[in-house]
Write an enzyme that holds these catalytic residues in place. Structure first.
Site, PDB file in Angstrom:
ATOM      1  N   GLU A  26       6.769   2.111   4.103  1.00 61.97           N
ATOM      2  CA  GLU A  26       7.315   1.976   5.454  1.00 61.97           C
ATOM      3  C   GLU A  26       8.208   3.149   5.852  1.00 61.97           C
ATOM      4  O   GLU A  26       8.831   3.123   6.898  1.00 61.97           O
ATOM      5  CB  GLU A  26       8.087   0.657   5.574  1.00 61.97           C
ATOM      6  CG  GLU A  26       7.189  -0.553   5.501  1.00 61.97           C
ATOM      7  CD  GLU A  26       7.918  -1.870   5.705  1.00 61.97           C
ATOM      8  OE1 GLU A  26       9.161  -1.914   5.589  1.00 61.97           O
ATOM      9  OE2 GLU A  26       7.231  -2.866   5.976  1.00 61.97           O
ATOM     10  N   ILE A  95      -5.444 -11.601  -1.017  1.00 61.95           N
ATOM     11  CA  ILE A  95      -4.135 -11.969  -1.563  1.00 61.95           C
ATOM     12  C   ILE A  95      -3.111 -12.188  -0.451  1.00 61.95           C
ATOM     13  O   ILE A  95      -2.349 -13.161  -0.470  1.00 61.95           O
ATOM     14  CB  ILE A  95      -3.652 -10.922  -2.580  1.00 61.95           C
ATOM     15  CG1 ILE A  95      -4.631 -10.877  -3.765  1.00 61.95           C
ATOM     16  CG2 ILE A  95      -2.228 -11.231  -3.060  1.00 61.95           C
ATOM     17  CD1 ILE A  95      -4.437  -9.697  -4.694  1.00 61.95           C
ATOM     18  N   TYR A 130      -2.964  -9.815  10.838  1.00 64.27           N
ATOM     19  CA  TYR A 130      -2.154 -10.942  11.308  1.00 64.27           C
ATOM     20  C   TYR A 130      -2.752 -11.577  12.566  1.00 64.27           C
ATOM     21  O   TYR A 130      -2.795 -12.801  12.688  1.00 64.27           O
ATOM     22  CB  TYR A 130      -0.714 -10.497  11.583  1.00 64.27           C
ATOM     23  CG  TYR A 130       0.028 -10.013  10.364  1.00 64.27           C
ATOM     24  CD1 TYR A 130      -0.136 -10.620   9.118  1.00 64.27           C
ATOM     25  CD2 TYR A 130       0.905  -8.939  10.445  1.00 64.27           C
ATOM     26  CE1 TYR A 130       0.552 -10.178   8.003  1.00 64.27           C
ATOM     27  CE2 TYR A 130       1.607  -8.487   9.335  1.00 64.27           C
ATOM     28  CZ  TYR A 130       1.422  -9.109   8.124  1.00 64.27           C
ATOM     29  OH  TYR A 130       2.107  -8.671   7.024  1.00 64.27           O
TER      30      TYR A 130
END
Length: 161
Positions: A26, A95, A130
């Site tokens: 990140e 996962i 997502y």
């Protein structure tokens, strides 16, 4: 086979290694300021959060850190997912989906009203993942934070008469 389970104190060094990998990914390695002891105390003594780990062949290959929230509008608790990280060589194997499904099941089992988290705006692969799972962006809200000197300044307002 992959196994998701609640972390124990014995997992802390592996988790911290993965936290640092996430920070590097990140582009925030400079933001990691904790000591291993501080991190472990926060999780296992102070119970500020819980950690799920994914284990494969006795190695920790991913983790999810979460904590409980409360919604005044729902009148119920929820879960906030602070981190979700899977080592790069184990991605795209389901996962991450298994972590989120596990957290969703915890919400259902504990009668919690929602599961929520944040994602960096430039992290398009994660955002796509997502959204595919049904997550929605809450455009009407800004995420605000006060920390460091600003946190001290805000607390100091209590001293003003």
């Amino acid at each position: 086979m992959y196994q998701i389970r609640l972390a124990t104190k014995d997992d802390i060094d592996d988790i911290i290694t993965l936290v640092k990998e996430l920070a590097s990914y990140e582009k925030m390695s400079d933001k990691v300021t904790f000591s291993n002891e501080q991190f472990s105390t926060s999780i296992f003594k102070n119970n500020y959060a819980k950690i799920l780990v994914c284990e494969y062949k006795n190695d920790i290959i991913g983790y999810a850190i979460y904590f409980y929230t409360f919604s005044s509008f729902l009148g119920r608790g929820g879960i906030y997912l602070e981190d979700l990280y899977v080592k790069s060589e184990f991605r795209n194997q389901g996962i991450g989906k298994k972590f989120l499904a596990t957290l969703a099941q915890i919400c259902i089992d504990e009668n919690l009203g929602r599961l929520e988290w944040e994602c960096l705006t430039w992290n398009e692969p994660s955002l796509a993942f997502y959204y595919k799972l049904g997550a929605k962006n809450r455009d009407e809200f800004f995420h605000l934070r006060v920390d460091g000197k600003e946190l001290e300044n805000l607390a100091n307002l209590l001293k003003i008469k």
